[in-house]
Design a protein around this motif. Sequence first.
Motif, short mmCIF file in Angstrom:
data_model
loop_
_atom_site.label_atom_id
_atom_site.label_comp_id
_atom_site.label_asym_id
_atom_site.label_seq_id
_atom_site.Cartn_x
_atom_site.Cartn_y
_atom_site.Cartn_z
N LEU A 89 42.09 41.15 48.96
CA LEU A 89 41.46 42.40 48.54
C LEU A 89 42.32 43.14 47.52
O LEU A 89 41.81 43.74 46.57
CB LEU A 89 41.20 43.27 49.77
CG LEU A 89 40.50 44.62 49.51
CD1 LEU A 89 39.12 44.40 48.87
CD2 LEU A 89 40.38 45.41 50.80
N SER A 90 43.63 43.08 47.70
CA SER A 90 44.53 43.74 46.75
C SER A 90 44.41 43.10 45.36
O SER A 90 44.33 43.80 44.34
CB SER A 90 45.97 43.65 47.25
OG SER A 90 46.10 44.29 48.51
N VAL A 91 44.38 41.77 45.31
CA VAL A 91 44.25 41.07 44.02
C VAL A 91 42.90 41.41 43.37
O VAL A 91 42.82 41.65 42.16
CB VAL A 91 44.40 39.55 44.22
CG1 VAL A 91 44.12 38.81 42.90
CG2 VAL A 91 45.78 39.21 44.72
N LEU A 92 41.84 41.45 44.16
CA LEU A 92 40.52 41.79 43.62
C LEU A 92 40.52 43.19 43.01
O LEU A 92 40.00 43.40 41.89
CB LEU A 92 39.48 41.69 44.73
CG LEU A 92 38.05 42.12 44.33
CD1 LEU A 92 37.46 41.14 43.33
CD2 LEU A 92 37.16 42.25 45.55
N LEU A 93 41.08 44.16 43.71
CA LEU A 93 41.10 45.53 43.20
C LEU A 93 41.96 45.65 41.94
O LEU A 93 41.63 46.42 41.02
CB LEU A 93 41.60 46.48 44.29
CG LEU A 93 40.65 46.70 45.46
CD1 LEU A 93 41.32 47.52 46.56
CD2 LEU A 93 39.36 47.39 45.00
N VAL A 94 43.05 44.89 41.87
CA VAL A 94 43.87 44.90 40.66
C VAL A 94 43.08 44.36 39.47
O VAL A 94 43.09 44.93 38.37
CB VAL A 94 45.16 44.08 40.89
CG1 VAL A 94 45.89 43.84 39.56
CG2 VAL A 94 46.09 44.81 41.85
N VAL A 95 42.38 43.27 39.68
CA VAL A 95 41.58 42.69 38.60
C VAL A 95 40.49 43.67 38.16
O VAL A 95 40.26 43.88 36.96
CB VAL A 95 40.97 41.35 39.04
CG1 VAL A 95 40.01 40.83 37.98
CG2 VAL A 95 42.06 40.34 39.30
N LEU A 96 39.80 44.27 39.11
CA LEU A 96 38.74 45.21 38.76
C LEU A 96 39.30 46.44 38.05
O LEU A 96 38.71 46.95 37.09
CB LEU A 96 37.99 45.65 40.03
CG LEU A 96 37.20 44.56 40.75
CD1 LEU A 96 36.54 45.13 42.01
CD2 LEU A 96 36.16 43.95 39.84
N ARG A 103 35.30 53.62 38.11
CA ARG A 103 34.25 53.91 39.09
C ARG A 103 33.96 52.69 39.96
O ARG A 103 33.81 52.81 41.19
CB ARG A 103 32.98 54.36 38.38
CG ARG A 103 33.10 55.70 37.67
CD ARG A 103 31.76 56.11 37.06
NE ARG A 103 31.84 57.41 36.41
CZ ARG A 103 32.25 57.60 35.17
NH1 ARG A 103 32.61 56.55 34.43
NH2 ARG A 103 32.30 58.82 34.64
N LEU A 104 33.87 51.53 39.34
CA LEU A 104 33.61 50.32 40.11
C LEU A 104 34.78 50.01 41.04
O LEU A 104 34.58 49.67 42.23
CB LEU A 104 33.37 49.13 39.17
CG LEU A 104 33.15 47.77 39.85
CD1 LEU A 104 31.94 47.83 40.76
CD2 LEU A 104 33.00 46.67 38.80
N THR A 105 36.00 50.18 40.57
CA THR A 105 37.18 49.92 41.40
C THR A 105 37.22 50.88 42.60
O THR A 105 37.46 50.46 43.75
CB THR A 105 38.45 50.08 40.57
OG1 THR A 105 38.35 49.26 39.39
CG2 THR A 105 39.68 49.66 41.36
N ALA A 149 45.04 52.17 42.15
CA ALA A 149 45.36 53.28 41.26
C ALA A 149 46.23 52.82 40.10
O ALA A 149 46.01 53.20 38.93
CB ALA A 149 46.08 54.39 42.05
N ALA A 150 47.23 51.97 40.38
CA ALA A 150 48.08 51.46 39.30
C ALA A 150 47.27 50.60 38.32
O ALA A 150 47.44 50.69 37.09
CB ALA A 150 49.23 50.64 39.90
N ALA A 151 46.36 49.78 38.86
CA ALA A 151 45.54 48.94 37.99
C ALA A 151 44.60 49.79 37.13
O ALA A 151 44.37 49.48 35.95
CB ALA A 151 44.73 47.96 38.83
N ILE A 152 44.06 50.87 37.72
CA ILE A 152 43.18 51.75 36.94
C ILE A 152 43.94 52.39 35.79
O ILE A 152 43.44 52.49 34.66
CB ILE A 152 42.56 52.81 37.86
CG1 ILE A 152 41.52 52.17 38.78
CG2 ILE A 152 41.92 53.93 37.04
CD1 ILE A 152 40.96 53.13 39.81
#
Length: 414
Positions: A89-96, A103-105, A149-152
Amino acid sequence: MLLAVRIGLVAVAVSLFAVAAPVTAVFYGVPVPLAMLVSAVLALSVGLAPLVPRTAAVAHLAGLAALGLLTAPSTVGTWPVPVTEIIGLSVLLVVLGVRTTWRLTATVWAAAAVIVLALVAVTPDRWAPAEVWATSFVVTAGNTLVLAAAAIVIGQRRSIREELTAARRDAELEQARRRTVEERSRIARELHDVVAHSMSVVHMQAESAPYRVTDLPPAARAEFAAIAETSRTALREMRQLLGTLRGDAGAERAPQPHLADLPALVQATRAAGIPVELRLGVDVGTDDHSTDDGVDRLTQLTVYRVVQEALGNVARHAPGASTVVTVGRHGSALRVEVTNHAPSAGTVPAAPPDDGGFGLAGMRERVTALGGTIDHGPDPDGGFHVDVHLPTHPAGPTRPTTATRGPAADGGTR
């Protein structure tokens, strides 16, 4: 760089499946087929997230819910989110966060938190050891929130950089267009100040000559009338050209010369003292200028300009030479030939050597732009020929294909 990221993401997905499937089957007691199916869905959704982010997110959330239900009967290990799924789930959220909108993330993170709480709510048997599911929930929500948050932040920075690059590119294109318009306006001013003014003087002198010069012979009066008519035609075309350069839409829609104007062009050349014979092998009706004998309007204009330039070259370089202009069909193409013999002795002197130099180059550009061919050069008898083949209905600009022969092929002498 992008290829390396995708390869790394595929490697992560494969690793997650290789670890999650046996852990789910052995550690949590889930049947092997179900463990492999759920693990495959979770891993595959991570690998496909850059390509189909929304579909991958929905599939991953569904897999998260199924994994929680399948591992609920087990009393060992973290629940309702195993460690392998926390990583997935962490990897998925980073990619998104990096590749899509915030908004999608945020929606996927919130949906995952709601699913975890819903799993606890529908499984009363797991309420008692609250520290197990509470710890799992806090770790999962907190860890994924920080990473999302970091990925966003990274994704928004990349998006802003791309928008700035696009804005800079648009500004450069706008500046280039502005420079083009300014250059066209400058050329229009120069043409008006130099060429149009000189032609106006020639026209006025030719018109007033019969009144200023007494006892003018009839032949001389006809000569001045021809000069005046030629200068009027040149001024009319010059005004149309200036309007086009200045972006006047009306000038672009103004009538252009066509096949039916060739006799008048030849007649004006005869009036200048050049014996010209016109041989037309096509019909040149006057009712519809754009469809004379089924020939495209642009082809007709090109034929007119080729003949006009060729006759102008005869007037400058071989004054008085007998000339033959032939326009006819050659298969599916239109053939234009302009051939002149060597000028006879005692004719009007030719133009100085530095006169012209771009006529043949201009003809080549016009002809090759329509996909035609041009052959020009001196003849053994001292004359010169121009031979052009043009499609009657050109498809559009093509690569230049020019066949030339003779030393004058570079357009430097005519």
